[in-house]
Design an enzyme around this catalytic site. Structure first.
Site, mmCIF file in Angstrom:
data_model
loop_
_atom_site.group_PDB
_atom_site.id
_atom_site.type_symbol
_atom_site.label_atom_id
_atom_site.label_comp_id
_atom_site.label_asym_id
_atom_site.label_seq_id
_atom_site.Cartn_x
_atom_site.Cartn_y
_atom_site.Cartn_z
ATOM 1 N N GLU A 98 -12.231 -20.805 27.252
ATOM 2 C CA GLU A 98 -11.900 -19.389 26.768
ATOM 3 C C GLU A 98 -13.311 -18.763 26.295
ATOM 4 O O GLU A 98 -13.183 -17.582 26.217
ATOM 5 C CB GLU A 98 -11.086 -19.811 25.352
ATOM 6 C CG GLU A 98 -9.660 -20.272 25.687
ATOM 7 C CD GLU A 98 -8.948 -18.945 26.150
ATOM 8 O OE1 GLU A 98 -9.424 -17.879 26.086
ATOM 9 O OE2 GLU A 98 -7.509 -19.063 26.024
ATOM 10 N N CYS A 107 -5.815 -7.060 15.609
ATOM 11 C CA CYS A 107 -4.807 -7.681 15.741
ATOM 12 C C CYS A 107 -3.696 -7.060 15.312
ATOM 13 O O CYS A 107 -3.606 -5.970 14.628
ATOM 14 C CB CYS A 107 -4.598 -9.126 15.316
ATOM 15 S SG CYS A 107 -3.388 -10.053 16.056
ATOM 16 N N LYS A 125 -11.785 -21.323 15.123
ATOM 17 C CA LYS A 125 -10.803 -21.370 13.999
ATOM 18 C C LYS A 125 -9.675 -22.271 14.465
ATOM 19 O O LYS A 125 -8.952 -22.169 15.577
ATOM 20 C CB LYS A 125 -10.326 -19.785 13.910
ATOM 21 C CG LYS A 125 -9.294 -19.762 12.831
ATOM 22 C CD LYS A 125 -9.035 -18.166 12.629
ATOM 23 C CE LYS A 125 -7.885 -18.151 11.881
ATOM 24 N NZ LYS A 125 -7.342 -16.550 11.479
ATOM 25 N N ARG A 157 -0.363 -16.801 6.050
ATOM 26 C CA ARG A 157 0.726 -15.951 6.166
ATOM 27 C C ARG A 157 1.304 -15.204 5.071
ATOM 28 O O ARG A 157 1.850 -14.262 5.183
ATOM 29 C CB ARG A 157 1.862 -16.943 6.670
ATOM 30 C CG ARG A 157 1.642 -17.869 7.834
ATOM 31 C CD ARG A 157 1.936 -17.091 9.250
ATOM 32 N NE ARG A 157 1.639 -18.144 10.354
ATOM 33 C CZ ARG A 157 0.661 -18.090 11.072
ATOM 34 N NH1 ARG A 157 -0.355 -17.486 10.781
ATOM 35 N NH2 ARG A 157 0.564 -18.928 12.240
ATOM 36 N N CYS A 175 1.285 -11.094 17.767
ATOM 37 C CA CYS A 175 0.190 -10.413 17.891
ATOM 38 C C CYS A 175 0.022 -9.435 18.955
ATOM 39 O O CYS A 175 -0.789 -8.893 19.390
ATOM 40 C CB CYS A 175 -1.016 -11.386 18.186
ATOM 41 S SG CYS A 175 -1.189 -12.624 16.912
ATOM 42 N N CYS A 192 -0.737 -8.550 14.683
ATOM 43 C CA CYS A 192 0.230 -9.085 13.869
ATOM 44 C C CYS A 192 0.602 -8.788 12.338
ATOM 45 O O CYS A 192 1.813 -9.082 12.038
ATOM 46 C CB CYS A 192 -0.271 -10.686 13.795
ATOM 47 S SG CYS A 192 -1.613 -11.004 12.891
ATOM 48 N N LYS A 240 -9.216 -20.087 19.211
ATOM 49 C CA LYS A 240 -8.150 -19.829 18.116
ATOM 50 C C LYS A 240 -7.205 -20.729 18.480
ATOM 51 O O LYS A 240 -6.398 -20.565 19.407
ATOM 52 C CB LYS A 240 -7.914 -18.488 17.849
ATOM 53 C CG LYS A 240 -6.963 -18.169 16.660
ATOM 54 C CD LYS A 240 -6.608 -17.023 16.360
ATOM 55 C CE LYS A 240 -5.947 -16.686 15.356
ATOM 56 N NZ LYS A 240 -5.543 -15.175 15.083
ATOM 57 N N ARG A 274 3.402 -18.774 17.832
ATOM 58 C CA ARG A 274 2.494 -18.367 18.599
ATOM 59 C C ARG A 274 1.776 -19.231 19.456
ATOM 60 O O ARG A 274 0.554 -18.943 19.936
ATOM 61 C CB ARG A 274 1.101 -17.977 17.565
ATOM 62 C CG ARG A 274 1.754 -16.816 16.538
ATOM 63 C CD ARG A 274 0.606 -16.004 15.831
ATOM 64 N NE ARG A 274 1.125 -14.885 15.011
ATOM 65 C CZ ARG A 274 1.271 -14.862 13.657
ATOM 66 N NH1 ARG A 274 0.828 -15.800 12.951
ATOM 67 N NH2 ARG A 274 1.766 -13.769 13.072
ATOM 68 N N SER A 321 -7.258 -20.759 5.622
ATOM 69 C CA SER A 321 -6.591 -20.731 4.323
ATOM 70 C C SER A 321 -6.149 -22.211 3.976
ATOM 71 O O SER A 321 -6.087 -22.532 2.773
ATOM 72 C CB SER A 321 -5.322 -19.852 4.320
ATOM 73 O OG SER A 321 -4.478 -20.180 5.581
#
Length: 324
Positions: free
Chosen positions: A233, A119, A248, A205, A129, A121, A195, A217, A274
């Site tokens: 997707e 990615c 995710k 982050r 991204c 980002c 995602k 995003r 996270s």
């Protein structure tokens, strides 16, 4: 029907319960995500993720050598570059931080499976991204070539798998084409296919230093309200050449994970993100839950819903528990 049917008969002892257990965890199914930054002798703690660090390449190699010996053999790498720019050039720089670390790890741990998160980002100064078009919108098609370049550089540096997490339309086919043209037909693509634009990414982050400097995003990551869209997707990424897919977050989206499992036969990974990690750690520190029990229960739930693999920050610790 009772009294003939007594399900408790099979729950009477620990060994009997283990005999009929439907879902089992294994170290082989664990993927350990790590953060690497330039420098030496760096082990910088992430305040919102107790026990998780940003590592310099030298200390990360030592750390992962120990983790590998403990039974976890698959690692997912995220890079934090020394400097950033509008086009995320550190992502596809042959000497970028992830590429440098891949070379070191491949030399030290040749049998480990090294997955490179793919990615822009972490590498863009605006935190998005993809590159930004003149109208201020993330330029989907203009980003694809850069992602493809990054995939090739990661493969050259020793990545065993590339994992595009950007959610740009068409990126899997662009990456597959670039890898094949560069002679990397054997490198699989593990696509973040489903995602979501989730609030559970907050601590990440800080870890990846990739907070968007404007907007968010939601124009490219999925709406948390949408379930059927995840299958669309996933189908598109598989049609474009993905070999494995990632859902995710994990625990708040078990319905989506189960839907995907029922739909496709390719290997599926779920990312225990996270925020999931931080909430359990915070509750455990306050004495509100039994830490080990809840960690294992959460992972079992993700596996039960259909994940073949689980990306989790607890991988080293869980591997030790499974061996005990």
């Amino acid at each position: 029907m009772f009294p003939i049917e007594r399900p408790r008969r099979l729950r009477r002892t620990e060994n009997l319960r283990r005999l009929v257990q439907e879902t089992r965890l294994s170290s082989d199914a664990l993927i350990y995500p790590v953060f690497v930054r330039p420098g030496s002798a760096v082990q910088s703690p992430i305040s919102a993720m107790p026990g998780i660090f940003q590592w310099s390449p030298d200390l990360l190699v030592k750390h992962l050598t120990s983790v590998y010996e403990g039974g976890v053999r698959v690692f997912l790498l995220f890079g934090i570059p020394e400097s950033k720019d509008s086009r995320g050039s550190g992502a596809y720089d042959p000497n970028g931080i992830v590429q440098e670390t891949l070379r070191l790890l491949k030399e030290k741990l040749p049998e480990a499976v090294l997955i490179a998160d793919l990615c822009l980002c972490e590498y863009t100064d605006h935190g998005h991204c993809g590159i930004i078009a003149s109208n201020g919108v993330v330029d989907n098609d203009g980003t694809l070539d850069l992602l493809a370049q990054a995939a090739v550089e990661q493969a050259r540096a020793g990545a065993d798998v590339v994992a595009p997490s950007d959610m740009m339309d068409g990126r899997v086919s662009a990456i597959r084409r670039a890898l094949d043209q560069a002679g990397f037909h054997h490198i699989p693509i593990m696509s973040y296919a489903a995602k979501y634009a989730s609030g559970f990414y907050g601590p990440f982050r800080e870890a990846a230093e990739n907070t968007p400097q404007f907007g968010d995003r939601r124009t490219y990551q999925m709406d948390p309200a949408n379930r059927r869209e995840a299958l669309r997707e996933v189908r598109l990424d598989l049609q474009e050449g993905a070999d494995m897919i990632i859902a995710k977050p994990a625990l708040p989206y078990l319905d989506v994970l189960a839907d995907i499992r029922a739909e496709v036969s390719v290997p599926i990974a779920a990312y225990q993100v996270s925020g999931e990690f931080a909430m359990i750690e915070a509750a455990a520190q306050n004495g509100w839950i039994e830490r080990e029990r809840v960690i294992m229960e959460s992972l079992t739930a993700i596996r039960r819903a259909g994940a073949d693999m689980i990306i989790t920050y607890w991988a080293p610790e869980v591997s030790r528990w499974l061996k005990a």
